[in-house]
Design a protein around this motif. Structure first.
Motif, PDB file in Angstrom:
ATOM      1  N   MET A   1       0.768  -1.359  -0.081  1.00 28.26           N
ATOM      2  CA  MET A   1       0.019  -0.018  -0.010  1.00 28.26           C
ATOM      3  C   MET A   1       0.919   1.187   0.041  1.00 28.26           C
ATOM      4  SD  MET A   1      -2.819   1.148   2.720  1.00 28.26           S
ATOM      5  CE  MET A   1      -3.909  -0.414   2.453  1.00 28.26           C
ATOM      6  N   VAL A   2       0.501   2.390  -0.813  1.00 20.37           N
ATOM      7  CA  VAL A   2       1.160   3.404  -0.725  1.00 20.37           C
ATOM      8  C   VAL A   2       1.198   4.343   0.778  1.00 20.37           C
ATOM      9  CG1 VAL A   2       1.319   5.817  -1.603  1.00 20.37           C
ATOM     10  CG2 VAL A   2       0.670   3.658  -3.183  1.00 20.37           C
ATOM     11  N   SER A   3       2.159   4.734   1.165  1.00 21.66           N
ATOM     12  CA  SER A   3       2.254   5.283   2.472  1.00 21.66           C
ATOM     13  C   SER A   3       1.490   6.710   2.288  1.00 21.66           C
ATOM     14  CB  SER A   3       3.722   5.505   2.846  1.00 21.66           C
ATOM     15  OG  SER A   3       4.404   6.518   2.357  1.00 21.66           O
ATOM     16  N   LEU A  54     -14.776   2.084  -4.006  1.00 22.14           N
ATOM     17  CA  LEU A  54     -14.423   1.825  -2.579  1.00 22.14           C
ATOM     18  C   LEU A  54     -13.846   0.412  -2.509  1.00 22.14           C
ATOM     19  CD1 LEU A  54     -17.272   3.609  -0.148  1.00 22.14           C
ATOM     20  CD2 LEU A  54     -14.868   4.178  -0.820  1.00 22.14           C
ATOM     21  N   ASN A  55     -13.565   0.030  -3.313  1.00 22.39           N
ATOM     22  CA  ASN A  55     -12.707  -1.421  -3.415  1.00 22.39           C
ATOM     23  C   ASN A  55     -11.401  -0.969  -3.475  1.00 22.39           C
ATOM     24  OD1 ASN A  55     -11.120  -3.371  -4.969  1.00 22.39           O
ATOM     25  ND2 ASN A  55     -13.193  -4.313  -5.646  1.00 22.39           N
ATOM     26  N   PRO A  56     -10.806  -1.545  -2.164  1.00 21.94           N
ATOM     27  CA  PRO A  56      -9.596  -1.273  -1.809  1.00 21.94           C
ATOM     28  C   PRO A  56      -8.357  -1.767  -2.935  1.00 21.94           C
ATOM     29  CG  PRO A  56     -10.447  -2.263   0.175  1.00 21.94           C
ATOM     30  CD  PRO A  56     -11.429  -2.294  -1.105  1.00 21.94           C
ATOM     31  N   THR A  57      -8.661  -2.869  -3.575  1.00 14.18           N
ATOM     32  CA  THR A  57      -7.906  -3.295  -4.670  1.00 14.18           C
ATOM     33  C   THR A  57      -7.603  -2.270  -5.993  1.00 14.18           C
ATOM     34  OG1 THR A  57      -8.302  -5.590  -3.820  1.00 14.18           O
ATOM     35  CG2 THR A  57      -6.992  -5.316  -6.133  1.00 14.18           C
ATOM     36  N   CYS A  58      -8.855  -1.813  -6.024  1.00 18.13           N
ATOM     37  CA  CYS A  58      -8.860  -0.657  -7.122  1.00 18.13           C
ATOM     38  C   CYS A  58      -8.278   0.624  -6.858  1.00 18.13           C
ATOM     39  CB  CYS A  58     -10.442  -0.354  -7.422  1.00 18.13           C
ATOM     40  SG  CYS A  58     -11.413  -1.648  -8.187  1.00 18.13           S
ATOM     41  N   ALA A  59      -8.357   1.096  -5.560  1.00 23.19           N
ATOM     42  CA  ALA A  59      -7.904   2.211  -5.275  1.00 23.19           C
ATOM     43  C   ALA A  59      -6.328   1.872  -5.010  1.00 23.19           C
ATOM     44  CB  ALA A  59      -8.379   2.547  -3.627  1.00 23.19           C
ATOM     45  N   ASN A  60      -5.830   0.891  -4.695  1.00 19.68           N
ATOM     46  CA  ASN A  60      -4.500   0.672  -4.461  1.00 19.68           C
ATOM     47  C   ASN A  60      -3.889   0.699  -5.999  1.00 19.68           C
ATOM     48  OD1 ASN A  60      -3.228   0.389  -1.737  1.00 19.68           O
ATOM     49  ND2 ASN A  60      -4.690  -1.259  -1.470  1.00 19.68           N
ATOM     50  N   PHE A  61      -4.510   0.091  -6.947  1.00 24.92           N
ATOM     51  CA  PHE A  61      -3.993   0.153  -8.253  1.00 24.92           C
ATOM     52  C   PHE A  61      -3.893   1.583  -8.801  1.00 24.92           C
ATOM     53  CE2 PHE A  61      -5.101   0.172 -12.858  1.00 24.92           C
ATOM     54  CZ  PHE A  61      -3.691  -0.668 -13.281  1.00 24.92           C
ATOM     55  N   ILE A  62      -5.099   2.294  -8.521  1.00 27.02           N
ATOM     56  CA  ILE A  62      -5.195   3.756  -9.250  1.00 27.02           C
ATOM     57  C   ILE A  62      -4.120   4.702  -8.603  1.00 27.02           C
ATOM     58  CG2 ILE A  62      -6.509   5.774  -9.043  1.00 27.02           C
ATOM     59  CD1 ILE A  62      -9.080   4.069  -9.642  1.00 27.02           C
ATOM     60  N   LEU A 128      -7.473  14.289  -9.565  1.00 29.88           N
ATOM     61  CA  LEU A 128      -8.548  14.409  -8.479  1.00 29.88           C
ATOM     62  C   LEU A 128      -9.124  12.931  -8.134  1.00 29.88           C
ATOM     63  CD1 LEU A 128     -10.741  17.153 -10.129  1.00 29.88           C
ATOM     64  CD2 LEU A 128     -10.047  17.199  -7.971  1.00 29.88           C
ATOM     65  N   ILE A 129      -9.077  12.089  -9.015  1.00 28.21           N
ATOM     66  CA  ILE A 129      -9.556  10.640  -8.594  1.00 28.21           C
ATOM     67  C   ILE A 129      -8.470  10.077  -7.761  1.00 28.21           C
ATOM     68  CG2 ILE A 129     -10.209   8.395  -9.602  1.00 28.21           C
ATOM     69  CD1 ILE A 129     -11.760   9.762 -11.737  1.00 28.21           C
ATOM     70  N   PHE A 130      -7.394  10.452  -8.035  1.00 29.91           N
ATOM     71  CA  PHE A 130      -6.176   9.876  -7.259  1.00 29.91           C
ATOM     72  C   PHE A 130      -6.489  10.406  -6.090  1.00 29.91           C
ATOM     73  CE2 PHE A 130      -2.413  10.163  -4.906  1.00 29.91           C
ATOM     74  CZ  PHE A 130      -1.488   9.182  -5.376  1.00 29.91           C
ATOM     75  N   CYS A 131      -6.748  11.746  -5.742  1.00 31.81           N
ATOM     76  CA  CYS A 131      -7.112  12.231  -4.456  1.00 31.81           C
ATOM     77  C   CYS A 131      -8.064  11.727  -3.551  1.00 31.81           C
ATOM     78  CB  CYS A 131      -7.227  13.850  -4.636  1.00 31.81           C
ATOM     79  SG  CYS A 131      -7.226  14.586  -3.041  1.00 31.81           S
ATOM     80  N   PHE A 132      -9.103  11.429  -4.419  1.00 30.09           N
ATOM     81  CA  PHE A 132     -10.421  10.819  -3.721  1.00 30.09           C
ATOM     82  C   PHE A 132     -10.042   9.485  -3.488  1.00 30.09           C
ATOM     83  CE2 PHE A 132     -13.312  13.385  -6.997  1.00 30.09           C
ATOM     84  CZ  PHE A 132     -12.974  14.472  -6.348  1.00 30.09           C
ATOM     85  N   LEU A 188     -12.015  -7.124 -10.197  1.00 27.70           N
ATOM     86  CA  LEU A 188     -11.690  -5.756 -10.228  1.00 27.70           C
ATOM     87  C   LEU A 188     -10.408  -5.476  -9.633  1.00 27.70           C
ATOM     88  CD1 LEU A 188     -15.132  -3.751  -9.655  1.00 27.70           C
ATOM     89  CD2 LEU A 188     -14.138  -4.441 -11.881  1.00 27.70           C
ATOM     90  N   PRO A 189      -9.615  -4.654 -10.217  1.00 28.17           N
ATOM     91  CA  PRO A 189      -9.844  -3.731 -11.263  1.00 28.17           C
ATOM     92  C   PRO A 189      -9.711  -4.566 -12.576  1.00 28.17           C
ATOM     93  CG  PRO A 189      -7.563  -3.265 -10.587  1.00 28.17           C
ATOM     94  CD  PRO A 189      -8.173  -4.320  -9.593  1.00 28.17           C
ATOM     95  N   TRP A 190     -10.509  -4.378 -13.630  1.00 27.72           N
ATOM     96  CA  TRP A 190     -10.477  -5.003 -14.803  1.00 27.72           C
ATOM     97  C   TRP A 190      -9.924  -3.908 -15.897  1.00 27.72           C
ATOM     98  CZ3 TRP A 190     -11.164  -9.973 -15.690  1.00 27.72           C
ATOM     99  CH2 TRP A 190     -11.325 -10.456 -16.887  1.00 27.72           C
ATOM    100  N   VAL A 191      -8.620  -4.535 -16.447  1.00 32.48           N
ATOM    101  CA  VAL A 191      -7.746  -3.546 -17.139  1.00 32.48           C
ATOM    102  C   VAL A 191      -7.616  -4.283 -18.382  1.00 32.48           C
ATOM    103  CG1 VAL A 191      -5.361  -2.384 -17.370  1.00 32.48           C
ATOM    104  CG2 VAL A 191      -6.454  -2.610 -14.988  1.00 32.48           C
ATOM    105  N   VAL A 192      -7.815  -3.338 -19.486  1.00 32.80           N
ATOM    106  CA  VAL A 192      -8.255  -3.616 -21.066  1.00 32.80           C
ATOM    107  C   VAL A 192      -7.192  -2.825 -21.586  1.00 32.80           C
ATOM    108  CG1 VAL A 192      -9.601  -3.949 -22.818  1.00 32.80           C
ATOM    109  CG2 VAL A 192     -10.356  -4.123 -20.508  1.00 32.80           C
TER     110      VAL A 192
END
Length: 225
Positions: A1-3, A54-62, A128-132, A188-192
Motif C-alpha cells: 500500500m502507498v504510504s 470503494l474497492n481497496p484493490t482498485c484504489a491501490n491500483f489507481i 482528482l480521482i487519485f486524491c479521492f 476488479l480492477p479489470w484492465v483492458v
C-alpha cells in the motif's frame, strides 16, 4: 500500500505539473514546439480501467500502479479511460442503482463520474480521482472536496453535477458499457489494453501498452529492457 507521505507527495506534485502543462500548451499554439516528440492520436494505445470507488484493490491500483504512467512518460502514448460503477447494478423494477459496497460507494462513483465528465484533461481528472481514492483508503470521505483546493482546480461545475444527480445518470452509461465487455469482467480492477483484457496480470500493463504501440517515437520506458 502507498504510504501517506508518498500519496500526498504525488497528489501535491500535480499542482505545478498542471500549471506547466497549461503554459506549455499555450506557447505551443503560437510557435513550433521543436524537440517535443509528437504522438499521433490514432497511434495511441487505449488503456481502460474498470473499477469501483470503494474497492481497496482498485484504489491501490489507481494511486500506486497507475500513477506510473505519469511518473514515466507512458501517458504520451496512452488514451486513459477510467470507468467507475463496474460492479454496480440497475434494478429493473424501480430503475435504482445498487453498488457493491453500499450507498457511500454509489455517492463516490457519482462524484468521480462528474469529474470524468467535466475535466477532459487526463492530468486533471486523474489527479482528482487519485486524491479521492487516497482519502477513501484513509477513511476520510468527508474531506473529498478538499482535493479541488489542494490541486488548484475549480469545484463548482463538478459539485453542481453531483448535487443534481447527473453523476448517477452518467453511471448508467458506465454500467451499460461494463455489461457489454467481452469477455465479461470477473474481478476488479479489470484492465483492458486495446480491447485485450489483462486478467490477473493487470499490474503489468506497461509492457502490454508498449507492445501494442506502433508509433515511431517510443517513450523511454518502452525502450528499457
Amino acid at each position: 500500500m502507498v504510504s501517506s507521505r508518498q500519496a500526498i507527495m504525488i497528489v501535491m506534485a500535480f499542482t505545478p505539473f498542471l500549471l506547466i502543462y497549461e503554459s506549455d500548451s499555450a506557447s505551443c499554439s503560437q510557435i513550433d514546439c521543436v524537440g517535443i516528440p509528437e504522438f499521433a492520436s490514432s497511434q495511441k494505445v487505449n488503456l481502460s480501467v474498470y473499477y469501483e470507488s470503494l474497492n481497496p484493490t482498485c484504489a491501490n491500483f489507481i494511486i500506486k500502479d497507475l500513477a506510473e504512467i505519469f511518473n514515466k512518460d507512458l501517458i504520451d502514448i496512452v488514451n486513459l479511460q477510467l470507468v467507475p460503477w463496474a460492479n454496480s447494478h440497475i434494478n429493473k423494477t424501480n430503475n435504482s442503482i445498487s453498488c457493491q459496497n453500499g450507498t457511500d460507494e454509489c455517492q463516490l462513483n457519482s462524484l468521480e463520474s462528474c469529474v470524468l465528465n467535466d475535466f477532459h484533461d487526463v492530468n486533471k481528472y486523474y489527479a482528482l480521482i487519485f486524491c479521492f481514492e487516497f482519502l477513501a483508503i484513509e477513511g476520510r470521505l468527508k474531506n473529498l472536496t478538499n482535493c479541488f483546493s489542494q490541486l488548484g482546480l475549480p469545484e463548482k461545475l463538478t459539485l453542481d453535477c453531483y448535487r443534481r444527480g447527473n453523476g448517477t445518470e452518467l453511471g448508467r452509461k458506465y454500467i451499460n458499457e461494463t455489461a457489454h465487455l467481452s469477455p465479461p469482467h470477473t474481478f476488479l480492477p479489470w484492465v483492458v489494453v486495446n480491447n485485450k483484457p489483462l486478467g490477473k496480470d493487470y499490474a503489468n500493463f506497461t509492457s502490454y501498452v508498449c507492445e501494442a504501440y506502433n508509433g515511431i517515437a517510443k517513450p523511454a520506458v518502452c525502450k528499457s529492457g
